[in-house]
Scaffold this motif. Structure first.
Motif, PDB file in Angstrom:
ATOM      1  N   ASP A   1       0.445   1.972  -5.935  1.00  0.00           N
ATOM      2  CA  ASP A   1       0.494   0.678  -5.249  1.00  0.00           C
ATOM      3  C   ASP A   1       1.062  -0.398  -6.186  1.00  0.00           C
ATOM      4  O   ASP A   1       1.878  -1.225  -5.777  1.00  0.00           O
ATOM      5  CB  ASP A   1      -0.913   0.246  -4.798  1.00  0.00           C
ATOM      6  CG  ASP A   1      -1.435   1.075  -3.621  1.00  0.00           C
ATOM      7  OD1 ASP A   1      -0.702   1.957  -3.134  1.00  0.00           O
ATOM      8  OD2 ASP A   1      -2.588   0.826  -3.211  1.00  0.00           O
TER       9      ASP A   1
ATOM     10  N   ARG B   1      -5.172   0.286   1.603  1.00  0.00           N
ATOM     11  CA  ARG B   1      -5.404  -0.854   0.708  1.00  0.00           C
ATOM     12  C   ARG B   1      -4.239  -0.981  -0.262  1.00  0.00           C
ATOM     13  O   ARG B   1      -3.761   0.018  -0.794  1.00  0.00           O
ATOM     14  CB  ARG B   1      -6.660  -0.630  -0.139  1.00  0.00           C
ATOM     15  CG  ARG B   1      -7.959  -0.630   0.604  1.00  0.00           C
ATOM     16  CD  ARG B   1      -9.099  -0.475  -0.405  1.00  0.00           C
ATOM     17  NE  ARG B   1      -9.099  -1.586  -1.354  1.00  0.00           N
ATOM     18  CZ  ARG B   1      -9.538  -1.492  -2.610  1.00  0.00           C
ATOM     19  NH1 ARG B   1      -9.985  -0.355  -3.079  1.00  0.00           N
ATOM     20  NH2 ARG B   1      -9.515  -2.545  -3.403  1.00  0.00           N
ATOM     21  N   ALA B   2      -3.827  -2.222  -0.519  1.00  0.00           N
ATOM     22  CA  ALA B   2      -2.878  -2.468  -1.604  1.00  0.00           C
ATOM     23  C   ALA B   2      -3.709  -2.714  -2.855  1.00  0.00           C
ATOM     24  O   ALA B   2      -4.091  -3.843  -3.153  1.00  0.00           O
ATOM     25  CB  ALA B   2      -1.999  -3.672  -1.287  1.00  0.00           C
ATOM     26  N   ASP B   3      -4.024  -1.648  -3.553  1.00  0.00           N
ATOM     27  CA  ASP B   3      -4.989  -1.729  -4.658  1.00  0.00           C
ATOM     28  C   ASP B   3      -4.250  -1.846  -5.988  1.00  0.00           C
ATOM     29  O   ASP B   3      -4.022  -0.851  -6.685  1.00  0.00           O
ATOM     30  CB  ASP B   3      -5.887  -0.495  -4.645  1.00  0.00           C
ATOM     31  CG  ASP B   3      -6.970  -0.583  -5.708  1.00  0.00           C
ATOM     32  OD1 ASP B   3      -7.032  -1.610  -6.424  1.00  0.00           O
ATOM     33  OD2 ASP B   3      -7.748   0.382  -5.826  1.00  0.00           O
TER      34      ASP B   3
ATOM     35  N   ASP C   1       0.872  -1.184   0.000  1.00  0.00           N
ATOM     36  CA  ASP C   1       0.000   0.000   0.000  1.00  0.00           C
ATOM     37  C   ASP C   1       0.903   1.226   0.000  1.00  0.00           C
ATOM     38  O   ASP C   1       1.296   1.716   1.045  1.00  0.00           O
ATOM     39  CB  ASP C   1      -0.897  -0.024   1.241  1.00  0.00           C
ATOM     40  CG  ASP C   1      -1.636   1.296   1.422  1.00  0.00           C
ATOM     41  OD1 ASP C   1      -1.820   2.022   0.415  1.00  0.00           O
ATOM     42  OD2 ASP C   1      -2.015   1.604   2.566  1.00  0.00           O
ATOM     43  N   PHE C   2       1.242   1.702  -1.193  1.00  0.00           N
ATOM     44  CA  PHE C   2       2.271   2.739  -1.275  1.00  0.00           C
ATOM     45  C   PHE C   2       1.710   4.135  -1.055  1.00  0.00           C
ATOM     46  O   PHE C   2       2.408   5.024  -0.580  1.00  0.00           O
ATOM     47  CB  PHE C   2       2.979   2.673  -2.630  1.00  0.00           C
ATOM     48  CG  PHE C   2       4.324   3.345  -2.649  1.00  0.00           C
ATOM     49  CD1 PHE C   2       5.363   2.892  -1.844  1.00  0.00           C
ATOM     50  CD2 PHE C   2       4.560   4.441  -3.472  1.00  0.00           C
ATOM     51  CE1 PHE C   2       6.606   3.507  -1.848  1.00  0.00           C
ATOM     52  CE2 PHE C   2       5.806   5.064  -3.485  1.00  0.00           C
ATOM     53  CZ  PHE C   2       6.836   4.590  -2.673  1.00  0.00           C
ATOM     54  N   ASP C   3       0.441   4.362  -1.406  1.00  0.00           N
ATOM     55  CA  ASP C   3      -0.117   5.703  -1.218  1.00  0.00           C
ATOM     56  C   ASP C   3      -0.732   5.863   0.174  1.00  0.00           C
ATOM     57  O   ASP C   3      -1.220   6.938   0.509  1.00  0.00           O
ATOM     58  CB  ASP C   3      -1.142   6.032  -2.320  1.00  0.00           C
ATOM     59  CG  ASP C   3      -2.425   5.249  -2.175  1.00  0.00           C
ATOM     60  OD1 ASP C   3      -2.420   4.215  -1.460  1.00  0.00           O
ATOM     61  OD2 ASP C   3      -3.440   5.654  -2.775  1.00  0.00           O
ATOM     62  N   GLY C   4      -0.713   4.779   0.978  1.00  0.00           N
ATOM     63  CA  GLY C   4      -1.090   4.911   2.383  1.00  0.00           C
ATOM     64  C   GLY C   4      -2.567   5.081   2.645  1.00  0.00           C
ATOM     65  O   GLY C   4      -2.961   5.606   3.679  1.00  0.00           O
ATOM     66  N   ASP C   5      -3.425   4.597   1.737  1.00  0.00           N
ATOM     67  CA  ASP C   5      -4.867   4.723   1.982  1.00  0.00           C
ATOM     68  C   ASP C   5      -5.437   3.485   2.669  1.00  0.00           C
ATOM     69  O   ASP C   5      -6.644   3.347   2.814  1.00  0.00           O
ATOM     70  CB  ASP C   5      -5.623   5.012   0.672  1.00  0.00           C
ATOM     71  CG  ASP C   5      -5.677   3.807  -0.251  1.00  0.00           C
ATOM     72  OD1 ASP C   5      -4.903   2.835  -0.031  1.00  0.00           O
ATOM     73  OD2 ASP C   5      -6.485   3.827  -1.199  1.00  0.00           O
TER      74      ASP C   5
HETATM   75 CA    CA Z   1      -3.185   2.102  -1.517  1.00  0.00          CA
END
Ligand code: CA
Length: 395
Positions: free
Chosen positions: A209, A200-202, A194-198
């Motif tokens: 992500d 979820r690993a979308d 989950d790179f954008d930190g929301d």
């Molecule tokens: Ca994410």
């Protein structure tokens, strides 16, 4: 990703033919206990496997994987064409900030990550349309490699159960790979970020992500930042006995220098060359490459030399690198996607009902190609290269 579908789908459009779906209920009944042991709840199992029938196109695709069945010059002509280079360069620019942060965190450079993206989903333009649970249930009950695919089926059900993706949107390649860079379900569970930190690993809906997860995969596969994957070489005829050859047969620079190998541009091998293997994917007459551990990292994404070379070469081209120096050993080179669209237009003009001009040579295009080969008195094999394209341009 292993047994990827999309790179494959660009090359061979698989259709079901006369095959009809099979009822999978008896096979699935046997899989329920192992699925429960693997963490799939009774409710999830019931909801997503009840009444499933097989998807025959999945088994057809399993048996025609182009990275093994297509000549490498055809495979590379479509996967590393001018359009994919230009679009990839645009993506490098559009996503420069994310790619720089991904490089800082995982140590994999932007061109390599973007090359995987370009080959796996054409930069997010095609994820595959197979319902993943159905595709993996089919592969768990029919064809070879059922044991492998059962592990992926259970992982896919755990992913749906955990709410990562709604089942109706959980679609991907015939082999169950999904998202921008076509992760298999077990790989998603192991490595998705989950790179954008929301929260979820979308990998289907979020580019950051997906790119970060791809870099994470390559990092874990042994990628060494700052090293090249390898490069094309030129070699004196007969310099290397067959026993001294192969991606896995790594030797030091002194060995390769003593055999007279040079870089393809004629320059000497670099002084600091790490251990490298000699790879000649089309045999002794085609291009030769020295490959290092970064090539092996890409190879682990999808275990085919042709696939590894497509990623590696596309990455070089995205950095401004040139096409290979040595020609492939064929008098009928492969077609880019633009060539394929031109070919399809010419087939339409000659009255063949090939459907839409989309650059993907599906069953109807292949039938038209065979008809034109027969008309020309050529061997009828359904393969189109530059020669047929030229011939169809003649009135
Ligand atoms: Ca994410």
């Amino acid at each position: 990703m292993q047994w990827l579908g999309l790179a494959a789908g660009l090359l061979v459009a698989v259709t079901a033919g006369a095959q009809t779906p099979n009822d999978l209920s008896r096979c699935l009944a046997e899989l329920e206990a192992p699925a429960r042991q693997a963490g799939v709840s009774a409710a999830t199992w019931r909801e997503h496997t009840t009444g499933l029938v097989s998807e025959p196109r999945v088994i057809a695709a399993l048996n025609t994987q182009p990275e093994f069945s297509t000549p490498i010059w055809d495979y590379l002509a479509v996967l590393v064409d001018d359009e994919r280079v230009a679009q990839g360069q645009a993506m490098l620019s559009t996503h420069a900030v994310v790619l720089r942060r991904v490089h800082e965190r995982f140590g994999v450079d932007p061109a390599t990550v973007v090359a995987v993206w370009g080959v796996e989903s054409n930069y997010g333009q095609g994820f595959g349309r197979y319902p993943i649970v159905q595709a993996l249930a089919t592969l768990s009950c029919e064809g070879r490699r059922q044991t492998f695919f059962r592990g992926e089926l259970f992982a896919a059900l755990r992913i749906v159960q955990a709410g990562h993706f709604p089942a109706e949107r959980f679609v991907g390649s015939w082999a169950g790979a999904f998202g921008h860079t076509q992760f298999m379900p077990t790989t998603f569970e192991r490595l998705a970020v989950d790179f954008d930190g929301d929260g979820r690993a979308d990998l289907m809906g979020n580019t950051a992500d997906a790119l970060a997860s791809t870099a994470h995969f390559l990092q874990r596969a042994g990628w060494k930042d700052g090293q090249v994957w390898g490069f094309e070489v030129q070699m004196p005829n007969g310099a290397v006995p067959a026993s001294g050859e192969g991606r896995r047969v790594k030797r030091d620079a002194g060995h390769w220098r003593s055999l007279g190998l040079r870089r393809a541009d004629g320059n000497a091998l670099p002084a600091n060359l790490p251990q490298a293997g000699l790879m000649r994917p089309a045999g002794p007459q085609g291009p030769a490459f020295l490959v290092m551990r970064n090539f092996d990292a890409v190879f682990s994404y999808n275990a085919a030399e042709s696939y590894g070379l497509a990623i590696a070469h596309l990455a070089d081209r995205l950095r401004g690198g040139a096409p290979f120096v040595t020609a492939w050993p064929t008098d009928d080179p492969g077609l880019s996607r633009a060539d394929r669209r031109n070919l399809q237009t010419l087939l339409l003009m000659r009255g063949h009902d090939i459907g839409e001009v989309d650059g993907a040579l599906g069953e109807r295009s292949r039938a038209a190609i065979r008809a034109e080969q027969a008309r020309l008195g050529w061997p009828v094999d359904g393969r189109a290269g530059q020669r047929l394209l030229q011939a169809l341009r003649q009135p």
